[in-house]
Design an enzyme around this catalytic site. Sequence first.
Site, PDB file in Angstrom:
ATOM      1  N   SER A  10      84.568  62.949  79.082  1.00  0.00           N
ATOM      2  CA  SER A  10      84.280  62.633  77.878  1.00  0.00           C
ATOM      3  C   SER A  10      83.807  63.980  77.170  1.00  0.00           C
ATOM      4  O   SER A  10      82.452  64.374  77.310  1.00  0.00           O
ATOM      5  CB  SER A  10      83.206  61.766  77.385  1.00  0.00           C
ATOM      6  OG  SER A  10      83.049  61.480  76.097  1.00  0.00           O
ATOM      7  N   HIS A  35      88.818  62.265  77.116  1.00  0.00           N
ATOM      8  CA  HIS A  35      88.390  61.191  76.213  1.00  0.00           C
ATOM      9  C   HIS A  35      87.793  61.714  75.213  1.00  0.00           C
ATOM     10  O   HIS A  35      86.717  62.530  75.316  1.00  0.00           O
ATOM     11  CB  HIS A  35      87.566  60.537  77.256  1.00  0.00           C
ATOM     12  CG  HIS A  35      86.977  59.297  76.561  1.00  0.00           C
ATOM     13  ND1 HIS A  35      87.623  58.097  76.833  1.00  0.00           N
ATOM     14  CD2 HIS A  35      85.929  58.745  76.032  1.00  0.00           C
ATOM     15  CE1 HIS A  35      87.065  57.000  76.115  1.00  0.00           C
ATOM     16  NE2 HIS A  35      85.739  57.570  75.515  1.00  0.00           N
ATOM     17  N   ASP A  37      85.845  60.701  71.669  1.00  0.00           N
ATOM     18  CA  ASP A  37      84.965  59.492  71.005  1.00  0.00           C
ATOM     19  C   ASP A  37      85.064  59.654  69.633  1.00  0.00           C
ATOM     20  O   ASP A  37      84.309  60.634  69.042  1.00  0.00           O
ATOM     21  CB  ASP A  37      83.585  59.507  71.428  1.00  0.00           C
ATOM     22  CG  ASP A  37      83.676  58.962  73.134  1.00  0.00           C
ATOM     23  OD1 ASP A  37      84.123  57.879  73.316  1.00  0.00           O
ATOM     24  OD2 ASP A  37      83.143  59.680  73.905  1.00  0.00           O
ATOM     25  N   MET A  39      83.755  58.258  66.139  1.00  0.00           N
ATOM     26  CA  MET A  39      82.850  57.286  65.648  1.00  0.00           C
ATOM     27  C   MET A  39      82.437  57.473  64.048  1.00  0.00           C
ATOM     28  O   MET A  39      82.397  58.412  63.692  1.00  0.00           O
ATOM     29  CB  MET A  39      81.344  57.391  66.610  1.00  0.00           C
ATOM     30  CG  MET A  39      81.506  57.664  67.788  1.00  0.00           C
ATOM     31  SD  MET A  39      79.877  57.973  68.763  1.00  0.00           S
ATOM     32  CE  MET A  39      80.036  58.050  70.183  1.00  0.00           C
ATOM     33  N   HIS A  68      89.178  57.041  71.693  1.00  0.00           N
ATOM     34  CA  HIS A  68      88.223  55.935  71.765  1.00  0.00           C
ATOM     35  C   HIS A  68      87.652  55.849  70.275  1.00  0.00           C
ATOM     36  O   HIS A  68      87.078  56.551  69.817  1.00  0.00           O
ATOM     37  CB  HIS A  68      87.261  55.910  72.812  1.00  0.00           C
ATOM     38  CG  HIS A  68      86.170  54.987  72.730  1.00  0.00           C
ATOM     39  ND1 HIS A  68      85.043  55.064  73.539  1.00  0.00           N
ATOM     40  CD2 HIS A  68      86.263  53.714  72.172  1.00  0.00           C
ATOM     41  CE1 HIS A  68      84.503  53.905  73.408  1.00  0.00           C
ATOM     42  NE2 HIS A  68      85.186  53.181  72.646  1.00  0.00           N
ATOM     43  N   MET A  70      85.694  54.278  67.536  1.00  0.00           N
ATOM     44  CA  MET A  70      84.646  53.607  67.332  1.00  0.00           C
ATOM     45  C   MET A  70      84.583  53.464  66.053  1.00  0.00           C
ATOM     46  O   MET A  70      83.390  54.106  65.279  1.00  0.00           O
ATOM     47  CB  MET A  70      83.318  53.965  68.166  1.00  0.00           C
ATOM     48  CG  MET A  70      83.399  53.548  69.530  1.00  0.00           C
ATOM     49  SD  MET A  70      82.214  54.569  70.607  1.00  0.00           S
ATOM     50  CE  MET A  70      83.408  55.947  70.659  1.00  0.00           C
ATOM     51  N   MET A 139      83.617  48.659  78.326  1.00  0.00           N
ATOM     52  CA  MET A 139      82.254  49.549  78.125  1.00  0.00           C
ATOM     53  C   MET A 139      81.150  49.070  79.224  1.00  0.00           C
ATOM     54  O   MET A 139      81.011  48.037  79.307  1.00  0.00           O
ATOM     55  CB  MET A 139      81.981  49.228  76.555  1.00  0.00           C
ATOM     56  CG  MET A 139      82.710  50.174  75.484  1.00  0.00           C
ATOM     57  SD  MET A 139      83.010  51.680  75.509  1.00  0.00           S
ATOM     58  CE  MET A 139      81.259  52.298  75.504  1.00  0.00           C
ATOM     59  N   ASP A 178      83.910  53.125  80.803  1.00  0.00           N
ATOM     60  CA  ASP A 178      83.102  54.453  79.829  1.00  0.00           C
ATOM     61  C   ASP A 178      81.915  53.946  79.763  1.00  0.00           C
ATOM     62  O   ASP A 178      81.429  52.771  79.299  1.00  0.00           O
ATOM     63  CB  ASP A 178      84.000  54.235  78.405  1.00  0.00           C
ATOM     64  CG  ASP A 178      83.677  55.288  77.576  1.00  0.00           C
ATOM     65  OD1 ASP A 178      82.846  56.090  78.025  1.00  0.00           O
ATOM     66  OD2 ASP A 178      84.026  55.124  76.537  1.00  0.00           O
TER      67      ASP A 178
END
Length: 224
Positions: A10, A35, A37, A39, A68, A70, A139, A178
């Site tokens: 990540s 990965h 993220d 957000m 991913h 979010m 998660m 994750d």
Amino acid sequence: MPKNNLVAPSILSADRLNLQRDIQAAAAAGADLFHIDIMDGVFVPNLTFGPDFIKSIRQITSVPLDTHLMVQTPENYLNAVVQAGANLVNVHVESTKHIYRVVQKIHELGAQAGIVLNPGTSVASVLPLLEIVDNVLVMTVNPGFGGQEFIDSMTLKIQHLAQLQKEHPSYTYSIEVDGGINNQTIKNCQQAGANIFVAGSYVFGHDLQARINNLKQAIIYEES
Ligand code: DX5
Ligand code: ZN
């Protein structure tokens, strides 16, 4: 997604001022996926990257990109995220009023689609989606930050997802974990049935080659 074991560093925990160095070093050390993220500060209390960032990463590595999201209302970003080069797009089931449609849209755009279960989200709540998704991301911490402690009871959720696959041959999803993954917790997840392992703080900021080797060694004997 292929069902073999995949280690996905990540990049949330990579050195932001030396991202290219860290990404290329992780690729050379055997990263199977990256990965990323995304957000938005609304769905989770933190802000990170957007589609332009994915595009920049795409330009410096051929390793597949596992995104991913979010973010609230992910449908607003799907096109940009796939255009930027995401291979797999994971969406939290609570982030949209129309999760089924979002999964269909990701497929229409030509990417693989995953759903994400927060620690408080049950497998039972996503049963109607299991036949159409390529990946279920469990998660194993509350989403929003790297460096948190693995929640042990999440292995039951992984087992539930793996059991459902045995009962339903049409369920072909990968099971991704994750949060809080290290060379110990990865074993518990694999034994429960997971096959994609995200690791941020365990990998970056350390000897990348040694840490990725440790993760792969920890699961190699279970690989079928
Ligand atoms: C947390 C993110 C994770 C994070 C994991 O919301 O989804 O991908 O980077 O970090 P570690 O491996 O440090 O728990
Ligand atoms: Zn993540």
